[in-house]
Design a protein around this motif. Sequence first.
Motif, short mmCIF file in Angstrom:
data_model
loop_
_atom_site.label_atom_id
_atom_site.label_comp_id
_atom_site.label_asym_id
_atom_site.label_seq_id
_atom_site.Cartn_x
_atom_site.Cartn_y
_atom_site.Cartn_z
N ALA A 95 29.22 0.52 35.43
CA ALA A 95 29.08 -0.58 35.61
C ALA A 95 28.66 -2.06 36.06
O ALA A 95 27.89 -2.39 35.75
CB ALA A 95 30.01 -0.86 37.59
N VAL A 96 28.97 -3.10 34.89
CA VAL A 96 28.77 -4.31 34.29
C VAL A 96 28.95 -5.48 35.42
O VAL A 96 30.50 -5.76 35.43
CB VAL A 96 28.15 -4.24 32.80
CG1 VAL A 96 27.17 -4.99 32.06
CG2 VAL A 96 28.01 -2.99 32.17
N ASP A 97 28.57 -6.08 35.18
CA ASP A 97 28.42 -7.49 35.75
C ASP A 97 27.65 -8.40 35.82
O ASP A 97 26.83 -8.07 35.66
CB ASP A 97 29.69 -7.54 37.38
CG ASP A 97 30.66 -8.17 37.53
OD1 ASP A 97 31.69 -8.31 37.49
OD2 ASP A 97 29.38 -9.53 38.09
N VAL A 98 28.20 -9.89 36.09
CA VAL A 98 26.95 -11.02 36.66
C VAL A 98 26.82 -11.42 37.76
O VAL A 98 26.01 -12.03 37.91
CB VAL A 98 27.39 -12.08 35.45
CG1 VAL A 98 27.43 -11.62 34.26
CG2 VAL A 98 28.70 -12.78 36.27
N ARG A 99 27.56 -10.40 39.07
CA ARG A 99 26.76 -10.60 40.25
C ARG A 99 26.73 -9.77 41.20
O ARG A 99 27.72 -8.73 41.09
CB ARG A 99 28.53 -10.67 41.54
CG ARG A 99 29.09 -12.83 40.69
CD ARG A 99 30.05 -13.01 41.19
NE ARG A 99 30.74 -12.48 42.11
CZ ARG A 99 30.20 -14.10 43.46
NH1 ARG A 99 29.45 -14.87 43.35
NH2 ARG A 99 30.20 -13.89 44.24
N ASP A 100 25.92 -8.94 42.27
CA ASP A 100 25.38 -8.21 42.26
C ASP A 100 26.38 -7.89 43.66
O ASP A 100 26.23 -6.72 43.83
CB ASP A 100 24.00 -8.54 43.24
CG ASP A 100 23.05 -8.46 42.00
OD1 ASP A 100 22.89 -7.66 41.06
OD2 ASP A 100 21.86 -9.54 41.77
N GLU A 101 27.14 -8.68 44.04
CA GLU A 101 27.74 -8.19 45.11
C GLU A 101 29.39 -7.85 44.81
O GLU A 101 29.68 -6.51 45.31
CB GLU A 101 28.39 -9.41 45.85
CG GLU A 101 28.01 -11.01 45.88
CD GLU A 101 27.19 -11.87 44.87
OE1 GLU A 101 26.46 -12.60 45.76
OE2 GLU A 101 27.10 -11.14 44.06
N ASN A 102 29.64 -7.41 43.54
CA ASN A 102 30.11 -6.74 42.81
C ASN A 102 29.86 -5.39 42.19
O ASN A 102 30.51 -4.40 42.94
CB ASN A 102 31.22 -7.44 41.25
CG ASN A 102 31.89 -8.75 41.72
OD1 ASN A 102 31.87 -9.17 42.70
ND2 ASN A 102 32.64 -9.54 41.16
N LEU A 103 28.65 -5.77 41.81
CA LEU A 103 27.74 -4.48 41.59
C LEU A 103 28.10 -3.54 42.51
O LEU A 103 27.84 -1.96 42.40
CB LEU A 103 26.71 -4.10 40.90
CG LEU A 103 26.84 -4.63 39.38
CD1 LEU A 103 25.09 -5.53 39.09
CD2 LEU A 103 27.98 -4.02 38.19
#
Length: 354
Positions: free
Chosen positions: A206-214
Amino acid sequence: MKTFAVPAQNASVVEREVESPAPEGGQVLLRVLHAGVCHTDTHVQEGGYDLGGRGFLEMTTRGLEYPAVMGHETVGEVIAVGDQVTGVAPGDVRLIYPWIGCGECVRCQQGEENYCAASRALGIFTPGGFAEEILVPHERYLVDIDGLDPAWAATLACSGLTAYSSARKALAHVSADETVAVIGAGGVGLMAIAVLGALGHRSIAAVDVRDENLTVARELGATITVNSSNGNGVEALTSAAGGPIASVIDFVNTGATVGLGFDALAKGGTFVHVGLFGGEFALPTALMAIKALVLQGNYVGSLQELREVVDIAKQGRLPKIPILSGPLSADGVNAGLTGLRDGTVAGRTVLSRV
């Protein structure tokens, strides 16, 4: 009945009173119980899509008319049927397949109504689920969700369907232990992680800019998580995966995210483009041949694919993504759209009757 419609391009959603439709022939009228909020709704509100150097694609040129009643993730209760309906009756609760085509072209005849050039998609080109009632043109578009949480089941009509159709494309030439990367761990991206796991895949990044989403992505089955906000996403992703990536599914699909995914792809890799955030990407044509890459778009999914993902959910194989609840009202729709634009929704917003 009340509808919650966007009256003009870039306008806020307002409540409107319209006459309740009377179903005829094979039509079915349902009372809306739950309606999910999707990024496509934000594009309908904005009037189209960013095509980068090619300008802005106006949805009115494709048949969108204002005021528009959005909402295409809908579960409803049957309240009236036309005289040709035999498979459902008042009181039945059903999930609605919204990606309805003309019914006559080659794509529609092949069961690929989501690819129809004359789309009549509910919530986009015909009135959708942000209303007290919704008219469905034929009972075949109603899917039984017996045993499922109906609020969560609503998300299967787009989020689940899109994730499933995209995952199938990404897995076409990939073994279970090769890494598939999901770019964008929002509502649809999280659903894709859940679907990949349900389909038996064992290496999911998973690649995202928000730690919460990760964090949520890991809870749903991601084995690798990468925060790409510092600009070194390619290096971080390939390092964590132990090498280049077999398949990438991009649920953001901007120039920046496509660049990240493209540069991370292994030879013979597949890139599935899903997100509609817009922009453009300069394609290095020689690399397409040298690396034998496949670039493929995915637009939602077919009615048969929706039935398949619902079956997976009924078998208990599909983890539930987080659901943020809200009231099915003009204020509820506006709040849901704002949350999507601000990136504050970790999961999916589903509006319900109060």
